[in-house]
Design a protein around this motif. Sequence first.
Motif, PDB file in Angstrom:
ATOM      1  N   ALA A 167       0.823  -1.214   0.000  1.00  0.00           N
ATOM      2  CA  ALA A 167       0.000   0.000   0.000  1.00  0.00           C
ATOM      3  C   ALA A 167       0.857   1.265   0.000  1.00  0.00           C
ATOM      4  N   LEU A 168       1.974   1.237   0.699  1.00  0.00           N
ATOM      5  CA  LEU A 168       2.825   2.435   0.781  1.00  0.00           C
ATOM      6  C   LEU A 168       3.493   2.729  -0.558  1.00  0.00           C
ATOM      7  N   ALA A 169       3.911   1.674  -1.263  1.00  0.00           N
ATOM      8  CA  ALA A 169       4.524   1.903  -2.581  1.00  0.00           C
ATOM      9  C   ALA A 169       3.507   2.546  -3.521  1.00  0.00           C
ATOM     10  N   GLY A 170       2.241   2.117  -3.422  1.00  0.00           N
ATOM     11  CA  GLY A 170       1.183   2.745  -4.225  1.00  0.00           C
ATOM     12  C   GLY A 170       0.983   4.197  -3.825  1.00  0.00           C
ATOM     13  N   GLY A 171       0.954   4.432  -2.528  1.00  0.00           N
ATOM     14  CA  GLY A 171       0.780   5.797  -2.035  1.00  0.00           C
ATOM     15  C   GLY A 171       1.916   6.700  -2.482  1.00  0.00           C
ATOM     16  N   ALA A 172       3.124   6.149  -2.467  1.00  0.00           N
ATOM     17  CA  ALA A 172       4.295   6.936  -2.876  1.00  0.00           C
ATOM     18  C   ALA A 172       4.166   7.365  -4.335  1.00  0.00           C
ATOM     19  N   GLU A 173       3.628   6.499  -5.164  1.00  0.00           N
ATOM     20  CA  GLU A 173       3.405   6.878  -6.570  1.00  0.00           C
ATOM     21  C   GLU A 173       2.440   8.052  -6.655  1.00  0.00           C
ATOM     22  N   LEU A 174       1.413   8.022  -5.815  1.00  0.00           N
ATOM     23  CA  LEU A 174       0.432   9.110  -5.851  1.00  0.00           C
ATOM     24  C   LEU A 174       1.065  10.435  -5.406  1.00  0.00           C
ATOM     25  N   VAL A 175       1.913  10.376  -4.382  1.00  0.00           N
ATOM     26  CA  VAL A 175       2.583  11.593  -3.899  1.00  0.00           C
ATOM     27  C   VAL A 175       3.333  12.259  -5.053  1.00  0.00           C
ATOM     28  N   LEU A 176       4.053  11.477  -5.824  1.00  0.00           N
ATOM     29  CA  LEU A 176       4.833  12.047  -6.932  1.00  0.00           C
ATOM     30  C   LEU A 176       3.916  12.546  -8.047  1.00  0.00           C
ATOM     31  N   GLU A 177       2.768  11.883  -8.225  1.00  0.00           N
ATOM     32  CA  GLU A 177       1.823  12.327  -9.251  1.00  0.00           C
ATOM     33  C   GLU A 177       1.213  13.677  -8.863  1.00  0.00           C
ATOM     34  N   PRO A 213       1.346  -1.764   9.021  1.00  0.00           N
ATOM     35  CA  PRO A 213       1.626  -1.624  10.458  1.00  0.00           C
ATOM     36  C   PRO A 213       2.794  -0.693  10.766  1.00  0.00           C
ATOM     37  N   ASN A 214       3.448  -0.120   9.775  1.00  0.00           N
ATOM     38  CA  ASN A 214       4.549   0.819  10.016  1.00  0.00           C
ATOM     39  C   ASN A 214       5.653   0.173  10.839  1.00  0.00           C
ATOM     40  N   PHE A 215       6.156  -0.903  10.333  1.00  0.00           N
ATOM     41  CA  PHE A 215       7.156  -1.698  11.048  1.00  0.00           C
ATOM     42  C   PHE A 215       8.233  -2.109  10.053  1.00  0.00           C
ATOM     43  N   GLY A 216       9.479  -2.108  10.498  1.00  0.00           N
ATOM     44  CA  GLY A 216      10.617  -2.214   9.593  1.00  0.00           C
ATOM     45  C   GLY A 216      10.651  -3.454   8.710  1.00  0.00           C
ATOM     46  N   ASN A 217      10.169  -4.582   9.180  1.00  0.00           N
ATOM     47  CA  ASN A 217      10.277  -5.793   8.356  1.00  0.00           C
ATOM     48  C   ASN A 217       8.918  -6.318   7.915  1.00  0.00           C
ATOM     49  N   VAL A 218       7.941  -5.395   7.811  1.00  0.00           N
ATOM     50  CA  VAL A 218       6.602  -5.790   7.365  1.00  0.00           C
ATOM     51  C   VAL A 218       6.189  -4.940   6.159  1.00  0.00           C
ATOM     52  N   ILE A 219       5.669  -5.601   5.117  1.00  0.00           N
ATOM     53  CA  ILE A 219       5.148  -4.874   3.955  1.00  0.00           C
ATOM     54  C   ILE A 219       3.920  -4.082   4.393  1.00  0.00           C
ATOM     55  N   PRO A 220       3.876  -2.779   4.072  1.00  0.00           N
ATOM     56  CA  PRO A 220       2.729  -1.959   4.495  1.00  0.00           C
ATOM     57  C   PRO A 220       1.433  -2.456   3.868  1.00  0.00           C
ATOM     58  N   GLY A 221       0.427  -2.719   4.717  1.00  0.00           N
ATOM     59  CA  GLY A 221      -0.845  -3.217   4.222  1.00  0.00           C
ATOM     60  C   GLY A 221      -1.893  -2.123   4.092  1.00  0.00           C
ATOM     61  N   HIS A 222      -1.665  -0.996   4.706  1.00  0.00           N
ATOM     62  CA  HIS A 222      -2.683   0.064   4.714  1.00  0.00           C
ATOM     63  C   HIS A 222      -1.985   1.414   4.789  1.00  0.00           C
ATOM     64  N   THR A 223      -2.193   2.241   3.783  1.00  0.00           N
ATOM     65  CA  THR A 223      -1.564   3.561   3.757  1.00  0.00           C
ATOM     66  C   THR A 223      -2.610   4.576   3.346  1.00  0.00           C
ATOM     67  N   TRP A 224      -2.694   5.640   4.107  1.00  0.00           N
ATOM     68  CA  TRP A 224      -3.676   6.672   3.761  1.00  0.00           C
ATOM     69  C   TRP A 224      -3.025   8.037   3.905  1.00  0.00           C
ATOM     70  N   MET A 225      -3.440   8.961   3.052  1.00  0.00           N
ATOM     71  CA  MET A 225      -2.785  10.259   3.002  1.00  0.00           C
ATOM     72  C   MET A 225      -3.775  11.361   2.669  1.00  0.00           C
ATOM     73  N   THR A 226      -3.456  12.556   3.149  1.00  0.00           N
ATOM     74  CA  THR A 226      -4.278  13.708   2.803  1.00  0.00           C
ATOM     75  C   THR A 226      -3.884  14.217   1.430  1.00  0.00           C
ATOM     76  N   TYR A 227      -4.825  14.829   0.726  1.00  0.00           N
ATOM     77  CA  TYR A 227      -4.460  15.635  -0.438  1.00  0.00           C
ATOM     78  C   TYR A 227      -5.034  17.034  -0.244  1.00  0.00           C
ATOM     79  N   ASP A 228      -4.374  18.011  -0.814  1.00  0.00           N
ATOM     80  CA  ASP A 228      -4.768  19.414  -0.696  1.00  0.00           C
ATOM     81  C   ASP A 228      -4.473  20.052  -2.038  1.00  0.00           C
ATOM     82  N   VAL A 229      -5.513  20.493  -2.736  1.00  0.00           N
ATOM     83  CA  VAL A 229      -5.376  21.008  -4.095  1.00  0.00           C
ATOM     84  C   VAL A 229      -5.984  22.408  -4.147  1.00  0.00           C
ATOM     85  N   ARG A 230      -5.222  23.394  -4.666  1.00  0.00           N
ATOM     86  CA  ARG A 230      -5.733  24.777  -4.671  1.00  0.00           C
ATOM     87  C   ARG A 230      -5.444  25.482  -5.990  1.00  0.00           C
ATOM     88  N   HIS A 231      -6.419  26.278  -6.410  1.00  0.00           N
ATOM     89  CA  HIS A 231      -6.245  27.118  -7.601  1.00  0.00           C
ATOM     90  C   HIS A 231      -7.223  28.282  -7.522  1.00  0.00           C
TER      91      HIS A 231
END
Length: 405
Positions: A228-238, A260-278
Amino acid sequence: MSGAKRILERCDELARLSEEQGMIARWYGSPSLVAAADTVAGWMEEAGLAVRRDAVGNVIGRREAGAGTFVLGSHIDTVRDAGRYDGPLGVLLAIEAAEAAGELPFSLEVVAFADEEGGRFPVTYLGSRGWAGLLGPEDAALTNGLGEVLGDAARAMGGDPDAFGTRSAPEDILGYLETHIEQGPVLQDADLPVGVVTAIAAQSRGIADFRGMAGHAGNTPMHLRRDALAGGAELVLEVERLARATDGLTATVGWIGNEPNFGNVIPGHTWMTYDVRHQDDATRDRARDELEAAAREIAGRRRLELDWRRRDDLPSVPMSPALRVLLAEAAPGAIELGSGAGHDAVTASRLTSEVAMLFVRCKDGVSHHPDESVRSDDVGVALNVIVRFLRLLRDPVSQSERTGE
Ligand SMILES: [Zn+2]
């Protein structure tokens, strides 16, 4: 003492009122904000204004004159570990300008809004919403995560929660002017002390929530992962790519949750805010929809579930063309610029179309930070501009044209 010097000394004096040692932190209903409100009320009286408090505890100073009331305002609460100018500068400039402008053919009110930052209760523009009569009696029962009750905080501010919903803004409002530090680097870059605001940007906020599958960092082969975090990271760059490619667009991912935000576990759930202005609603809408489409594409390709939650879609608030002309006349050489941040002027625009904002240069565009800094000569320029603006208001536009109601 010069007006600018007194304004800056008063900013320093308010900065000493804080909930926490070693930093500025003043939120709604706190003893430091109560003290700040009392202090500001005293300065209003010294300037010859008749002071009252409204239902949410805003401090309002009034000078009675001819028909119609023009309002100058900003806020006196702060974020945690704040600077000393975001909010208070606009209030103290207004008090000084009210006195310096002398006799005017209309009544004048200066408002020190008790809560703009929303540091204690989850209400946007609490102070100005109360002032505009946009709260309901039921809002008094609102609580925050600590179980604190909004009505109690209002009472501490000298307000009256039973009167929530009562408008304290003048019924004969002619218009509203708010002066604020720019909170951006445009004026510094242009080497100018002040700027005239064209519009407050349309804002969209929400959450992109990706769900994949947690798993062992050693035993799950790369091609079988649903990270999930790798997917989220792609969105951040987009988000960054789209904003850079669209003129005038700002877009930000400012907060990420990860489990779970743990060093040897693949992230299973990642959520992030977005803020878009114009500045333009349609451009902002298009950008937000493009980001949602990008998030869906990422989720589909990576076998993630996406929950795209839209939270706020606030329209842009254009400043009054007539008042912009007057401000430009009062501030020769000033440039016009947009505001990416929201202000109490947004609420004022619900009462009158005659809303204007003046920005004051701040060092390196820094705000919401103890390094916030303004120049004394810039404050002097802003003071002169407001005074000239009030004098220009005397006649150029008829009252009915100004109120536009
Ligand atoms: Zn502010």
